[in-house]
Every structure is written in structure tokens, then in C-alpha cells.
Design a protein around this motif. Structure first.
Motif, short mmCIF file in Angstrom:
data_model
loop_
_atom_site.label_atom_id
_atom_site.label_comp_id
_atom_site.label_asym_id
_atom_site.label_seq_id
_atom_site.Cartn_x
_atom_site.Cartn_y
_atom_site.Cartn_z
N LEU A 187 -9.66 8.17 1.80
CA LEU A 187 -9.29 7.12 0.85
C LEU A 187 -9.85 7.43 -0.54
O LEU A 187 -9.11 7.39 -1.54
N THR A 223 -12.10 -2.39 -0.95
CA THR A 223 -11.86 -1.45 0.13
C THR A 223 -12.31 -2.06 1.45
O THR A 223 -13.19 -2.92 1.49
N HIS A 255 0.85 -1.19 0.00
CA HIS A 255 0.00 0.00 0.00
C HIS A 255 0.89 1.25 0.00
O HIS A 255 1.05 1.89 1.03
N TYR A 290 -12.77 6.77 5.03
CA TYR A 290 -13.24 6.54 3.66
C TYR A 290 -13.21 7.84 2.85
O TYR A 290 -12.89 7.82 1.67
N HIS A 331 -20.93 1.95 4.17
CA HIS A 331 -20.72 1.76 2.74
C HIS A 331 -21.85 2.39 1.92
O HIS A 331 -21.60 3.02 0.89
N ALA A 346 -8.08 2.47 6.74
CA ALA A 346 -8.84 2.06 5.55
C ALA A 346 -7.85 1.73 4.45
O ALA A 346 -6.79 2.36 4.35
N THR A 347 -8.19 0.75 3.64
CA THR A 347 -7.32 0.37 2.53
C THR A 347 -8.11 0.21 1.24
O THR A 347 -9.31 -0.05 1.25
N SER A 348 -7.39 0.36 0.15
CA SER A 348 -7.84 -0.11 -1.15
C SER A 348 -6.77 -1.09 -1.60
O SER A 348 -5.59 -0.79 -1.54
N ALA A 392 -16.61 -4.08 -1.69
CA ALA A 392 -16.43 -4.34 -0.27
C ALA A 392 -17.23 -5.57 0.10
O ALA A 392 -18.41 -5.68 -0.23
N ALA A 410 -15.08 0.09 -6.93
CA ALA A 410 -14.63 -0.37 -5.61
C ALA A 410 -15.62 -1.42 -5.13
O ALA A 410 -16.84 -1.29 -5.35
N HIS A 441 -3.64 1.36 -4.67
CA HIS A 441 -3.68 0.54 -3.46
C HIS A 441 -3.10 1.35 -2.30
O HIS A 441 -1.89 1.47 -2.15
#
Length: 174
Positions: free
Chosen positions: A114, A93, A53, A111, A141, A76-78, A128, A126, A59
Motif C-alpha cells: 500500500l 489507512t 478504491h 502495508y 502501525h 489494506a486500504t487508503s 489510522a 496517513a 485511495h
């Protein structure tokens, strides 16, 4: 954002966060079905995840700190959605908020940061996956424009039972 008298900052994750991020994740591994990992990790085992990341690219890792210190309140991640090349413009995500830090808007801040970081990236969708039940995650979300696209029934087994995962999708080209 003000949170119980302390400012919460969101920034890209760095290698110095690895121990705290691993501890936060391990809480969810050992105490919940939110992640389907079933054993805790050492920071060294999580290092490749952190390094996947970077501060640029699709990412990302965003970290929330605050409470008058540099304590990590969540992240938070992608991440890659799937490994095959044609999926490169899709990301998965996720958000994890530290125990005791929920219901303070930290997931929303994470979020927001992100998706702002992803705005100029070549990403189209994206996704989830939300282990059920998890109303708080579903609401988060949906607030960010994700829509439910289906549920995998009893797709994972943890703590001696099967769990469903609801899948959500967001168009990133809006």
C-alpha cells in the motif's frame, strides 16, 4: 513471502473480490469491535466502497491471496481521511487479515504494498484509528512509522459497551 509452504501475493483489489472482501469484513463487523459498523453487509451494499478504491490515485485497495489458491488472506486500504477538500492530501489507512491468517506477516506485506503504491501520489499524511485494545495493530502501525497522537475515550458503542480509539499518524513525505 513464504507462508506455511504457500506463496502469498499482494495485488490491487478487483471487482471479482467483492464477495470475499465482504465476507471478511462482515466477520469483523459481527465478531469484533475492530470496526464500528454494527450490521453485516451484502456485496451489493459494499460495491460503492470497492469502487471508491481505483487502481490509481491516493485511495487504494490492496489484497493478499495465497495458501495455494486465490483465497483472500487480507486487505489494506487508503481512504479519504475527511470529506472536506483541504483534507485531500491526508488518507486513513486500515488492514484486515482473514481469521486464521494472523501472525504470518500478511498485514506487513499489505502495508508495504500500500505505501509503495502511494509513494508517487500527492499525499502528505496517513492516519489510522485503532479500537482498543489491539496490541497487534498498534505494533504493526508503529513498525511502519506511525506514532500515537491521541486517544478518543469511549467514542464508540458496540456489543453493549463503549470503546476507545487510539489515533496514529504517519508522515508520507519521508
Amino acid at each position: 513471502m513464504r507462508s506455511e509452504g504457500a506463496e502469498v501475493q499482494v495485488r490491487p483489489g478487483i471487482e471479482g473480490d467483492l464477495k470475499a472482501l465482504t465476507e471478511l469484513y462482515n466477520h469483523y463487523v459481527s465478531e469484533t469491535a475492530i470496526t464500528f459498523d454494527t450490521r453485516i453487509f451484502t456485496p451489493e451494499e459494499r460495491r460503492p466502497w470497492l469502487l471508491s478504491h481505483p487502481v490509481d490515485g491516493p485511495h487504494r485497495l490492496m489484497v493478499a491471496t495465497g495458501d495455494g489458491s486465490q483465497r483472500i488472506l487480507g486487505y489494506a486500504t487508503s481512504s479519504p481521511f475527511r470529506p472536506k477538500p483541504a483534507y485531500a492530501t491526508s488518507v486513513e489507512t486500515t488492514v484486515y487479515v482473514a481469521p486464521g491468517a494472523g501472525r504470518r506477516g500478511i498485514g506487513t506485506l499489505l502495508y508495504r504494498a500500500l505505501f509503495a503504491a502511494l509513494a508517487d501520489e500527492d499525499v502528505h499524511r496517513a492516519y489510522a484509528g485503532i479500537a482498543q485494545p489491539n496490541e497487534a495493530s498498534a505494533r504493526l502501525h508503529e513498525r511502519f512509522g506511525f506514532r500515537h497522537v491521541g486517544t478518543y475515550r469511549e467514542v464508540g458503542r458496540k456489543f453493549g459497551r463503549y470503546w476507545d480509539v487510539a489515533w496514529y499518524e504517519k508522515d508520507l513525505n519521508l
